[in-house]
Enzyme design. Structure first.
Site, short mmCIF file in Angstrom:
data_model
loop_
_atom_site.label_atom_id
_atom_site.label_comp_id
_atom_site.label_asym_id
_atom_site.label_seq_id
_atom_site.Cartn_x
_atom_site.Cartn_y
_atom_site.Cartn_z
N HIS A 66 0.92 -1.03 -0.03
CA HIS A 66 0.06 0.00 -0.17
C HIS A 66 0.85 1.22 0.05
CE1 HIS A 66 1.02 -0.39 4.16
NE2 HIS A 66 0.36 0.81 4.49
N ASP A 70 5.68 5.21 4.90
CA ASP A 70 6.96 4.42 5.53
C ASP A 70 7.18 3.12 4.91
OD1 ASP A 70 4.33 4.16 6.55
OD2 ASP A 70 5.03 2.64 8.17
N HIS A 71 6.32 2.79 4.13
CA HIS A 71 6.21 1.28 3.03
C HIS A 71 7.05 1.82 1.95
CE1 HIS A 71 3.94 -1.23 5.85
NE2 HIS A 71 3.55 -0.10 6.23
N HIS A 160 -7.16 -2.10 5.95
CA HIS A 160 -6.25 -1.24 6.62
C HIS A 160 -7.05 -0.08 6.94
CE1 HIS A 160 -2.38 0.47 8.19
NE2 HIS A 160 -2.07 1.03 6.78
N ASP A 184 -0.25 -4.34 5.90
CA ASP A 184 -1.04 -3.53 7.19
C ASP A 184 -2.45 -3.96 7.07
OD1 ASP A 184 1.65 -2.67 7.42
OD2 ASP A 184 0.67 -0.34 7.64
N HIS A 247 6.40 -5.31 11.60
CA HIS A 247 5.51 -4.01 11.87
C HIS A 247 4.96 -3.73 13.33
CE1 HIS A 247 2.63 -0.72 10.78
NE2 HIS A 247 3.31 -0.79 9.37
ZN LIG Z 1 2.43 0.57 8.13
ZN LIG Z 2 0.01 1.54 6.65
#
Ligand SMILES: [Zn+2]
Ligand SMILES: [Zn+2]
Length: 296
Positions: A66, A70-71, A160, A184, A247
């Protein structure tokens, strides 16, 4: 790395947006046969690959779950540094990216953003333009998104939160064995569906001490993720050979400390009593007849 096992999952970054030196941004390396896949490229993914002595340019494809930053904020680093001629780079073919709707936009804008660097290095270092090209495949529903040399990757939608869409997890099949990465998600039956028969099930997790749960912003964050108890429900039904957390969200405030990992294990044990590992950066799972856990 041992050579006997040809299916490995290594957690490169087990963190979240917190810029922690212990837990880098979300990223997971899948090595299956001769294929090397990266799932997400959070902060520091290239550093972890370097520590593993995996040339960055050796990654066959980057799979995105997604578009939370941060990903994805490590993508330009993987893409651009992987192009350099040094031993840690060496990519001579286009950078392959696979993700849900949005991947084309993200990658085309990165190409624009770094156009000057690409032009300069092509002229100065004579790097092959082929190696900085980008090949993107987008998908918009559950299904097979990658298949090569015995490795099959199936994307499945997860939950998510109502506005954080699209969001997907991945099921990786190789040699009759299966690893599943939740991405997530809050508690979601699709993880159970695609987690069926998984040898290794890696799930995200988020927790806060009960005192902190009263705060609205904490409820909002927890509402986008799975609590240890909820992840335990997923593990209890799918019964993987090994369940692992990545995570790892440990919420805190200036007054209330984060829950400890022991607290999180105890909460998971309310719903699940099977094999469980809390992931840490550079933890590697070798998926053979049994699953061996190593930490680099
Ligand atoms: Zn995340
Ligand atoms: Zn996320």
């Amino acid at each position: 790395m041992t050579d006997e096992c040809d299916f490995r999952v290594t957690l490169l970054g087990t963190g979240v947006p917190v810029p922690s030196p212990e837990r880098f941004g979300p990223s997971t390396l899948i090595e299956a046969g001769d294929q090397k896949l990266l799932i997400d490229a959070g902060r520091g993914a290239t550093i972890r690959l370097y520590q593993l002595k995996v040339p960055i340019g050796r990654i066959d494809a980057l799979l995105l779950t997604h578009y939370h930053s941060d990903h994805t904020c490590g993508i330009p680093d993987v893409w651009l540094t992987g192009w350099l001629e040094s031993y840690f780079g060496t990519r001579k073919t286009p950078f392959r990216v696979i993700g849900p709707t949005g991947a084309v936009t993200l990658m085309s804008h990165l190409e624009q953003a770094y156009a000057a660097d690409i032009k300069i290095r092509a002229a100065d270092e004579k790097l092959p333009l082929e190696g900085i090209g980008i090949s993107v495949t987008e998908y918009e529903r559950d299904g097979v998104v990658y298949e090569k040399n015995g490795v099959k990757v199936v994307a499945f939608e997860v939950d998510h939160g109502d506005v954080i869409k699209p969001a997907y997890g991945y099921r990786i099949e190789f040699g009759g064995r299966v690893a599943v990465i939740s991405g997530d998600t809050r508690y979601n039956p699709n993880v159970i569906k695609y987690g069926a028969g998984a040898d290794l099930l890696v799930h995200e997790v988020a927790a806060a001490r009960p005192e902190l749960m009263k705060e609205a912003y904490v409820q909002r964050i927890i509402g986008h993720h799975a609590t240890p108890r909820e992840a335990g429900l997923v593990f209890a039904v799918t019964k993987p050979k090994l369940a692992a957390f990545t995570h790892v969200v440990q919420l805190a405030s200036d007054r209330i400390p984060p829950p400890t990992l022991d607290d999180m294990v105890a909460e998971t044990r309310q719903t699940y009593d099977g094999p469980l590992q809390i992931g840490q950066d550079l933890m590697c799972f070798e998926i053979g007849e049994r699953i061996t856990v190593r930490c680099y």
